[in-house]
Motif scaffolding. Structure first.
Motif, PDB file in Angstrom:
ATOM      1  N   UNK A   1       4.152   3.661   4.893  1.00  0.00           N
ATOM      2  CA  UNK A   1       5.023   4.097   2.814  1.00  0.00           C
ATOM      3  C   UNK A   1       3.993   5.702   2.455  1.00  0.00           C
ATOM      4  N   UNK A   2       4.477   6.875   2.120  1.00  0.00           N
ATOM      5  CA  UNK A   2       3.887   7.590   1.633  1.00  0.00           C
ATOM      6  C   UNK A   2       5.019   8.563   0.637  1.00  0.00           C
ATOM      7  N   UNK A   3       4.210   9.088  -0.178  1.00  0.00           N
ATOM      8  CA  UNK A   3       5.080   9.652  -1.297  1.00  0.00           C
ATOM      9  C   UNK A   3       4.311  10.964  -1.383  1.00  0.00           C
TER      10      UNK A   3
ATOM     11  N   UNK B   1       0.867  -0.547  -0.487  1.00  0.00           N
ATOM     12  CA  UNK B   1      -0.211  -0.469   0.132  1.00  0.00           C
ATOM     13  C   UNK B   1       0.751   1.189   0.473  1.00  0.00           C
ATOM     14  N   UNK B   2       0.735   2.209  -0.269  1.00  0.00           N
ATOM     15  CA  UNK B   2       1.195   3.842  -0.503  1.00  0.00           C
ATOM     16  C   UNK B   2      -0.259   4.617  -0.512  1.00  0.00           C
ATOM     17  N   UNK B   3       0.972   5.567   0.741  1.00  0.00           N
ATOM     18  CA  UNK B   3      -0.170   6.784   0.784  1.00  0.00           C
ATOM     19  C   UNK B   3       0.272   8.002   0.430  1.00  0.00           C
ATOM     20  N   UNK B   4      -0.492   8.452  -0.631  1.00  0.00           N
ATOM     21  CA  UNK B   4      -0.071  10.046  -1.667  1.00  0.00           C
ATOM     22  C   UNK B   4      -1.044  10.717  -1.187  1.00  0.00           C
ATOM     23  N   UNK B   5       0.258  11.953  -0.182  1.00  0.00           N
ATOM     24  CA  UNK B   5      -0.378  13.301  -0.008  1.00  0.00           C
ATOM     25  C   UNK B   5      -0.265  14.442  -1.164  1.00  0.00           C
TER      26      UNK B   5
ATOM     27  N   UNK C   1       2.193  11.370  11.494  1.00  0.00           N
ATOM     28  CA  UNK C   1       1.656  10.118  11.209  1.00  0.00           C
ATOM     29  C   UNK C   1       1.820   9.366  11.223  1.00  0.00           C
ATOM     30  N   UNK C   2       2.423   8.780   9.631  1.00  0.00           N
ATOM     31  CA  UNK C   2       2.419   7.669   8.638  1.00  0.00           C
ATOM     32  C   UNK C   2       3.941   7.042   9.268  1.00  0.00           C
ATOM     33  N   UNK C   3       5.061   8.611   9.813  1.00  0.00           N
ATOM     34  CA  UNK C   3       6.344   8.162  10.071  1.00  0.00           C
ATOM     35  C   UNK C   3       5.854   7.599  10.995  1.00  0.00           C
ATOM     36  N   UNK C   4       5.638   7.392  12.040  1.00  0.00           N
ATOM     37  CA  UNK C   4       5.075   7.569  13.358  1.00  0.00           C
ATOM     38  C   UNK C   4       5.248   5.792  12.889  1.00  0.00           C
TER      39      UNK C   4
END
Length: 108
Positions: free
Chosen positions: A90-92, A62-66, A83-86
């Motif tokens: 995975x974030x883009x 999965x990937x969260x995209x902001x 939040x995503x780091x904690x």
């Protein structure tokens, strides 16, 4: 005092809990069936919950995209990324640059 439905309060609470558990199970099953997802992540409660749950179920599939926009306050972006780091999600970050006038069509 009983709720308008006529059910005793403890039964209404139990039904709500069962509904929540059923919805959570359905979400997890749906995510598993999808196999991988891209979550449009705003940092708000709904998208944070979805990103968190998707990461629990799918891990790195999965990937969260902001969308990082000049109109997005830096404090909100920082809180969303914290939040995503904690949670190891995975974030883009996608830069939108919607205020860049060079991207506008030429005026006649």
């Amino acid at each position: 005092m009983a709720p308008a439905s006529g059910s005793p309060p403890h039964l209404t609470y139990n039904r709500k809990q069962m509904d929540l558990a059923a919805k959570s199970a359905l979400l997890r099953t749906t995510l598993e069936e999808l196999g991988s997802v891209l979550v449009a992540y705003s940092g708000g409660t709904d998208s944070a919950f979805l990103a968190f749950t998707a990461h629990q179920v799918l891990g790195d599939r999965m990937l969260a995209v902001i969308a990082d926009s000049p109109s997005l306050p830096r404090t909100e972006l920082a809180a969303a990324l914290e939040f995503t780091t904690t949670h190891g999600i995975p974030t883009h970050i996608l830069s939108t640059n919607e205020l860049d006038k060079s991207r506008l069509p030429a005026q006649r």
